[in-house]
Write an enzyme that holds these catalytic residues in place. Sequence first.
Site, PDB file in Angstrom:
ATOM      1  N   ASP A   1      40.502  30.600  23.328  1.00 65.04           N
ATOM      2  CA  ASP A   1      39.462  29.682  23.814  1.00 65.04           C
ATOM      3  C   ASP A   1      40.006  28.256  23.834  1.00 65.04           C
ATOM      4  O   ASP A   1      40.839  27.894  23.013  1.00 65.04           O
ATOM      5  CB  ASP A   1      38.242  29.748  22.885  1.00 65.04           C
ATOM      6  CG  ASP A   1      36.951  29.437  23.612  1.00 65.04           C
ATOM      7  OD1 ASP A   1      36.116  30.361  23.766  1.00 65.04           O
ATOM      8  OD2 ASP A   1      36.771  28.277  24.043  1.00 65.04           O
TER       9      ASP A   1
ATOM     10  N   TYR B   1      31.244  27.631  40.766  1.00 63.52           N
ATOM     11  CA  TYR B   1      31.067  28.802  39.901  1.00 63.52           C
ATOM     12  C   TYR B   1      30.990  30.081  40.740  1.00 63.52           C
ATOM     13  O   TYR B   1      31.778  31.011  40.541  1.00 63.52           O
ATOM     14  CB  TYR B   1      29.792  28.615  39.078  1.00 63.52           C
ATOM     15  CG  TYR B   1      29.520  29.698  38.064  1.00 63.52           C
ATOM     16  CD1 TYR B   1      30.299  29.803  36.909  1.00 63.52           C
ATOM     17  CD2 TYR B   1      28.462  30.591  38.224  1.00 63.52           C
ATOM     18  CE1 TYR B   1      30.035  30.787  35.957  1.00 63.52           C
ATOM     19  CE2 TYR B   1      28.197  31.567  37.280  1.00 63.52           C
ATOM     20  CZ  TYR B   1      28.979  31.663  36.144  1.00 63.52           C
ATOM     21  OH  TYR B   1      28.715  32.631  35.208  1.00 63.52           O
TER      22      TYR B   1
ATOM     23  N   TYR C   1      44.860  43.017  42.828  1.00 64.19           N
ATOM     24  CA  TYR C   1      45.824  43.478  41.818  1.00 64.19           C
ATOM     25  C   TYR C   1      45.699  44.985  41.594  1.00 64.19           C
ATOM     26  O   TYR C   1      46.686  45.667  41.316  1.00 64.19           O
ATOM     27  CB  TYR C   1      45.636  42.725  40.490  1.00 64.19           C
ATOM     28  CG  TYR C   1      46.485  41.476  40.388  1.00 64.19           C
ATOM     29  CD1 TYR C   1      46.122  40.300  41.047  1.00 64.19           C
ATOM     30  CD2 TYR C   1      47.663  41.454  39.651  1.00 64.19           C
ATOM     31  CE1 TYR C   1      46.893  39.156  40.970  1.00 64.19           C
ATOM     32  CE2 TYR C   1      48.451  40.314  39.567  1.00 64.19           C
ATOM     33  CZ  TYR C   1      48.061  39.166  40.226  1.00 64.19           C
ATOM     34  OH  TYR C   1      48.839  38.039  40.149  1.00 64.19           O
TER      35      TYR C   1
END
Length: 316
Positions: A34, A146, A160
């Site tokens: 974090d 966002y 991916y």
Amino acid sequence: MANQRILVTGGAGFIGSHLCERLLNEGHEVLCLDNFFTGSKENIRHLMDNRRFELIRHDITREVFLEVDQIYNLACPASPVHYQYNPIKTVKTSVMGAINMLGMAKRLQARILQASTSEVYGDPKIHPQKEDYWGHVNPIGKRSCYDEGKRCAETLFMDYYNQNKVRIKIVRIFNTYGPRMQPDDGRVVSNFIVQALQNKPLTIYGDGSQSRSFQYVDDLLEGMIRFMATAENITGPVNIGNENEFSIIELARLVRELTGSSSGITHLPLPENDPVKRRPDISYARELIGWETRVQLREGLEKTIPYFEQLLRKSS
Ligand code: NAD
Ligand code: UDP
């Protein structure tokens, strides 16, 4: 599943701290990463003495080399107030963060779960929202850093998977609440509870007829963990949310009732592009992982209010 070494990015945040705790309780080793933008050491203080818990201060927009079996990618501010504070950083966190974490998952052949959001549906024209709905999002509005950041992260996850066979999982999380939300987080549940406990007017944006479906954090964790354990060819996206929809006015009334507050209500302008309604169709989660909501709004609020009472007592 045998004990794993699991990375939780955003692990010092509201949902992340609950996830770290739950994974430790299941016997796993947990690395919490974090940058403390909206998370806090307070949220994970009770985990610090656990020998299977490790804290890493790092920003996921920069690469990092760790050795893990699974990654839960939660790092990203989630409240509109926080994600709009530095919109460029929000996009970088979603997009560069996804690239860095997917790169790590590729190197390690680790499973990786993306905390996506119901915001990818924008201001939806289909109700309730099913996973095959492409959404109605303004790419240049206040919320787009966002919404579009999370949409691009989903794109990266699928690419991916298709191109590099990375073992991805995408969860679309609907409005989630519970203890450890920040009191000044700006989201509606924490705002109303704090305002009610202080007998201050509850701030309803617009006329309060807009709706959301509020999910208690424990239900979300159960859904995420079950979904992470699904077969490798299951990528999602899968909706995880509560099917019961409430208007913001109804939420205000319920919070007032449960706190026994004498707060009035004040109406403030509705923020730009605020979705009118939102409710998940959860048939896919039901069928795939046998997942059901357990905690309804009244019970969830009853579990959350004491947390804020204690917090306000400490700070007074
Ligand atoms: P939160 O703000 O409490 O937690 C986010 C955490 O990420 C914080 O600890 C923050 O410090 C950390 N973080 C932010 N940017 C970072 C960066 N660049 N590098 C490292 N760490 C960073 O929010 P939350 O409600 O716990 O949300 C967690 C995740 O779930 C987010 O990805 C959010 O988008 C997603 N989500 C949440 C909800 C909800 O209703 N709570 C709904 C949909 C999706
Ligand atoms: N809201 C409100 N008062 C507040 C905070 C939010 O009326 O003090 C409204 C907001 O406009 C939105 C809803 O509550 O319609 C949910 O807002 P939140 O920020 O919690 O989540 P999101 O909009 O991201 O779903």
